[in-house]
Design a protein around this motif. Structure first.
Motif, short mmCIF file in Angstrom:
data_model
loop_
_atom_site.label_atom_id
_atom_site.label_comp_id
_atom_site.label_asym_id
_atom_site.label_seq_id
_atom_site.Cartn_x
_atom_site.Cartn_y
_atom_site.Cartn_z
N GLY A 163 0.53 -1.41 -0.40
CA GLY A 163 -0.11 -0.17 0.07
C GLY A 163 1.02 1.30 -0.56
N HIS A 164 1.83 0.82 -0.43
CA HIS A 164 3.08 2.59 0.03
C HIS A 164 2.37 3.43 -1.48
CE1 HIS A 164 4.85 0.43 2.93
NE2 HIS A 164 5.43 -0.91 1.88
N ARG A 165 2.97 4.68 -1.89
CA ARG A 165 2.72 5.50 -2.50
C ARG A 165 4.19 5.86 -2.99
NH1 ARG A 165 0.96 5.01 1.50
NH2 ARG A 165 1.99 6.17 2.98
N ASN A 166 4.48 5.09 -3.99
CA ASN A 166 6.04 6.14 -4.70
C ASN A 166 6.29 5.56 -6.64
OD1 ASN A 166 8.86 6.12 -5.28
ND2 ASN A 166 9.58 4.77 -4.66
N THR A 167 5.57 6.72 -7.16
CA THR A 167 5.40 6.65 -8.26
C THR A 167 6.71 6.70 -9.30
OG1 THR A 167 3.03 6.83 -8.31
CG2 THR A 167 3.50 7.22 -10.41
N VAL A 168 6.80 6.87 -10.21
CA VAL A 168 7.61 7.55 -10.52
C VAL A 168 7.83 7.18 -12.53
CG1 VAL A 168 10.21 6.55 -12.29
CG2 VAL A 168 9.93 6.20 -9.57
N LEU A 169 7.63 8.76 -13.01
CA LEU A 169 6.56 9.11 -13.83
C LEU A 169 7.43 8.98 -15.53
CD1 LEU A 169 4.04 11.56 -12.97
CD2 LEU A 169 3.29 9.21 -14.18
N PRO A 170 7.85 8.68 -16.89
CA PRO A 170 8.65 9.01 -17.39
C PRO A 170 8.63 10.30 -18.46
CG PRO A 170 6.37 7.46 -18.66
CD PRO A 170 6.42 7.83 -16.87
N VAL A 171 8.73 11.57 -17.29
CA VAL A 171 8.83 12.96 -17.53
C VAL A 171 10.34 13.22 -17.04
CG1 VAL A 171 6.31 12.67 -18.09
CG2 VAL A 171 7.49 13.20 -16.28
N GLY A 172 9.95 14.55 -18.18
CA GLY A 172 10.99 15.30 -17.21
C GLY A 172 10.34 16.54 -16.51
N LEU A 173 11.22 17.57 -16.03
CA LEU A 173 10.20 18.32 -14.73
C LEU A 173 9.30 18.89 -15.90
CD1 LEU A 173 10.21 19.89 -12.37
CD2 LEU A 173 12.00 21.36 -12.82
N GLU A 174 10.01 19.39 -16.90
CA GLU A 174 9.21 20.37 -18.07
C GLU A 174 7.72 19.76 -17.97
OE1 GLU A 174 12.15 19.48 -18.80
OE2 GLU A 174 13.46 21.37 -17.95
N GLU A 175 7.91 18.89 -18.77
CA GLU A 175 6.76 17.34 -18.84
C GLU A 175 5.20 17.93 -18.17
OE1 GLU A 175 8.24 14.95 -21.89
OE2 GLU A 175 9.88 15.23 -20.64
N LEU A 176 6.52 18.04 -16.16
CA LEU A 176 4.97 17.01 -15.35
C LEU A 176 3.96 18.25 -15.03
CD1 LEU A 176 4.76 15.44 -12.83
CD2 LEU A 176 6.16 17.02 -11.40
N PRO A 177 3.19 17.37 -15.34
CA PRO A 177 1.85 18.74 -15.31
C PRO A 177 1.52 19.16 -14.26
CG PRO A 177 1.03 16.70 -16.70
CD PRO A 177 2.51 16.00 -15.37
N ALA A 178 0.77 20.38 -14.27
CA ALA A 178 0.22 21.68 -13.56
C ALA A 178 -0.17 20.72 -12.55
CB ALA A 178 0.12 22.40 -13.53
N ALA A 179 0.56 20.51 -10.94
CA ALA A 179 -0.23 20.34 -9.90
C ALA A 179 -0.15 20.78 -8.75
CB ALA A 179 0.40 18.63 -9.44
N ALA A 180 -0.53 20.86 -7.56
CA ALA A 180 -0.73 20.94 -6.09
C ALA A 180 1.04 21.76 -5.75
CB ALA A 180 -1.15 21.04 -5.35
N PRO A 181 1.74 22.52 -5.43
CA PRO A 181 3.08 22.48 -5.00
C PRO A 181 3.19 21.26 -3.97
CG PRO A 181 1.97 24.61 -4.65
CD PRO A 181 0.74 23.42 -4.87
N PHE A 182 4.67 20.53 -4.70
CA PHE A 182 5.07 19.38 -3.37
C PHE A 182 5.76 20.63 -2.06
CE2 PHE A 182 4.53 18.08 -7.46
CZ PHE A 182 4.39 16.65 -7.69
N ASP A 183 5.17 19.72 -0.63
CA ASP A 183 6.08 20.17 0.11
C ASP A 183 7.83 20.12 0.27
OD1 ASP A 183 4.07 20.23 1.53
OD2 ASP A 183 3.30 18.17 2.11
N VAL A 184 8.51 18.80 -0.15
CA VAL A 184 9.70 18.96 -0.39
C VAL A 184 10.20 18.74 -2.25
CG1 VAL A 184 12.08 17.23 0.45
CG2 VAL A 184 10.02 17.48 2.43
N VAL A 185 10.87 18.77 -2.84
CA VAL A 185 11.60 18.94 -3.93
C VAL A 185 13.18 18.38 -3.57
CG1 VAL A 185 11.77 19.58 -6.11
CG2 VAL A 185 9.83 20.47 -4.86
#
Length: 312
Positions: A163-185
């Motif tokens: 039930g863990h929540r670790n996702t890896v997506l095949p994109v670069g930073l510029e391609e990541l869709p807009a989303a709520a800001p992250f707490d730690v980057v």
């Protein structure tokens, strides 16, 4: 049996990222069919125990020899493994990097408790598992390398059953869709691979809110920034290695006035090396054999810094 590929795609859908499926399906990489076939051959083994510690993985008391052989053969189709270590049902995946050593230098300085984390240049997701162990609520890793994304799929096929929540997506930073800001980057091992490192820092800042923490880990040099003539440590895509003052200035310009250098360490062949799971050139081949304090090109040998930055 639900195959690893379907499991991966399901995870992406859960992250509202159907577009990532299209990226893989439309990819023209010549090895992609082989990699996907390897994932489909992963045996369906239910773990008795999961680990998000120094060695990330899954285990059980016993596993059929046929399943073990299938698992090892499938995992070896995904060579080279850069980050690790991992362990799956008696099989040790010893990557090129002892990533646990880097994480040990970073973890004491970052509070991930309950936070949403973005890991830019995540590779195969090793650090994402460690971030969950450290208390992160969820981790989104991004890396444009399809091989690393599919390595993560192989590991998460077993470890995500907890039930863990670790996702890896095949994109670069510029391609990541807009989303709520992250707490730690996090940006680890990325800055020097960017043609415009300052723009990369600005991109990281754009994914953070006013209370966020930014963690930048990078090669550094003393004195002035280094622009390699062609290669650095046999790597083709090193555009600029910053000094600490330059890194401070990039962060300040991006709005991170409060910055601390929490670690500076030379990279050693105990941490980065050739293994059975990464049987190609590594750090030892990148250093001058007669003067290991220099790279084969004559530059200072790799040294890395960790900087923690906040807006206030």
């Amino acid at each position: 049996m639900v195959g690893a590929v379907e499991s991966l795609f399901s995870a992406w859908r859960g992250a509202s990222a159907d577009w990532a499926i299209d990226i893989v399906q439309r990819a023209s990489h010549g090895d992609l069919p082989r990699w996907l076939a390897a994932l489909q051959r992963l045996p369906d083994v239910e773990p008795d125990e999961l680990s998000l510690g120094r060695v990330v993985g899954a285990s059980r008391t016993s596993i059929a020899s046929e399943s073990s052989e299938r698992l090892e053969a499938a995992l070896k189709e995904l060579i080279p493994w850069r980050k690790g270590p991992f362990h799956l049902f008696g099989i040790d995946i010893d990557g090129e990097w002892r990533s646990d050593l880097k994480w040990a230098r970073i973890a004491p300085h970052v509070d991930l408790g309950g936070g949403r984390v973005l890991d830019v240049g995540s590779g195969n997701g090793y650090y994402g598992w460690r971030m969950l162990e450290a208390g992160a609520a969820s981790v989104v890793g991004i890396d444009p390398s399809l091989l690393f994304v599919l390595q993560h799929a192989a590991i998460s096929y077993y470890v995500e059953r907890g039930g863990h929540r670790n996702t890896v997506l095949p994109v670069g930073l510029e391609e990541l869709p807009a989303a709520a800001p992250f707490d730690v980057v996090f940006s680890m091992g990325v800055v020097y691979h960017r043609r415009d490192p300052a723009d990369h820092i600005r991109g990281l800042a754009g994914r953070a809110h006013d209370e966020s923490t930014l963690v930048v880990e990078t090669l550094i040099v003393d004195g002035a920034p280094l622009r390699p003539r062609s290669r650095y440590g046999r790597m083709r895509n090193v555009w600029l290695v910053p000094d600490l003052a330059t890194l401070h200035s990039w962060l300040a310009a991006a709005g991170f006035a409060n910055t601390d250098v929490v670690d500076v360490s030379p990279t050693t062949t105990a941490e980065q090396r050739t293994t059975a799971w990464m049987p190609y050139e590594s750090l030892a081949d990148a250093l001058d054999p007669e003067e290991p304090s220099r790279t084969i090109e004559g530059y200072p040998a790799p040294k890395r810094a960790v900087m923690i930055a906040r807006r206030k």
